[in-house]
Design an enzyme around this catalytic site. Structure first.
Site, PDB file in Angstrom:
ATOM      1  N   HIS A 122       0.825  -1.212   0.000  1.00 58.01           N
ATOM      2  CA  HIS A 122       0.000   0.000   0.000  1.00 58.01           C
ATOM      3  C   HIS A 122       0.862   1.265   0.000  1.00 58.01           C
ATOM      4  O   HIS A 122       0.414   2.325   0.429  1.00 58.01           O
ATOM      5  CB  HIS A 122      -0.965  -0.016   1.190  1.00 58.01           C
ATOM      6  N   SER A 197      -6.124  -8.490   9.569  1.00 53.00           N
ATOM      7  CA  SER A 197      -7.434  -9.141   9.627  1.00 53.00           C
ATOM      8  C   SER A 197      -7.828  -9.679   8.249  1.00 53.00           C
ATOM      9  O   SER A 197      -8.910 -10.231   8.082  1.00 53.00           O
ATOM     10  CB  SER A 197      -8.489  -8.203  10.199  1.00 53.00           C
TER      11      SER A 197
END
Ligand code: ZN
Length: 256
Positions: A122, A197
């Site tokens: 990212h 997650s």
């Protein structure tokens, strides 16, 4: 046998270990998880920071830099935690193939993992990049300009629009990094998730690529993930507490 014993054995038996990290590792270093309730998105509208809007709207760029002026100092002062240092020790033992990270804080490099072993899916908040000529600036330098009153800093060389080198909503994933991460995931013997997650795609696809290509999959995350069912071992604990214990066991076993 407890999980730490089993995981340390798997690490010892695995030739290439890929560690995949997410927001959980950063929050343990005190960096707020922007997506959590009561987080920064309750004060700023994420739709304001869509990449297309950033490109097309001067007002949007101004809001983005105002938002940045609030979030950057929090990140800049964060230090690596024991989980980061445990991963660095895996590198020092010759066990680490690479770290694939969703985090943009650069804490893996700061903890001593070499730049070429960190794949930032990212992007990174540590640099600002000119979208016209690709010139890079240290984030702190541009932050100082914003603090000094520049509402929307422009590139010194070409006057182009600049943006922190993170991947924004609506911005394409970095091709080279995504490809590299897929290759490394497919070739590893152990894929170890730490503090993610596993809900943001295509990042969350990496553990499945690893597993489909025969790797062992271990997930360490405080809460359950959609991929827990595919994992060989799942540990719902803080990475900063579990990773150092695992690495200590690996070290002890290496000494025999
Ligand atoms: Zn430029």
């Amino acid at each position: 046998m407890n999980q730490i014993e089993v995981i340390s054995d798997i690490i010892l038996q695995s030739k290439k270990v890929v560690v995949f990290t997410g927001a959980g590792m950063s929050t343990e270093s005190g960096i707020p998880d922007f997506r959590s309730p009561g987080g920064i998105w309750s004060k700023f509208d994420p739709n304001e920071f869509n990449f297309q809007k950033f490109l097309s709207s001067p007002e949007s760029r101004e809001k983005y830099w105002a938002f940045s002026a609030v979030t950057w100092p929090e990140m800049a002062k964060a230090k690596p935690n024991l989980g980061h240092y445990a991963i660095t020790e895996l590198h020092q033992m010759g066990k680490l193939d690479c770290v694939i990270t969703q985090n943009v804080d650069g804490l893996h490099q700061e903890s001593g993992v070499p730049e070429e072993k960190v794949i930032e899916l990212h992007g990174t908040a540590r640099w600002v990049v000119c979208l016209e000529c690709s010139k890079k600036y240290p984030r702190e330098q541009i932050h100082s300009r914003v603090e000094a009153g520049e509402k929307v800093p422009l590139c010194d060389s070409c006057g182009g629009i600049m943006k922190p080198a993170t991947i924004s909503f609506g911005q394409p994933m970095p091709e080279k990094e995504t490809h590299e991460a897929q290759m490394r995931s497919a070739a590893c013997g152990l894929f170890l998730v730490a503090g993610s997650s596993l809900v943001v795609y295509p990042a969350a696809q990496m553990p499945l690529i690893a597993k489909d290509n025969g790797a062992k999959l271990i997930i360490i995350n405080l809460t359950s993930t959609p991929h827990d069912g595919y994992a060989d071992i799942v540990v719902h604990e803080k990475t900063g507490e579990i990773l150092p214990q695992i690495v200590e066991r690996v070290k002890a076993k290496l000494k025999g």
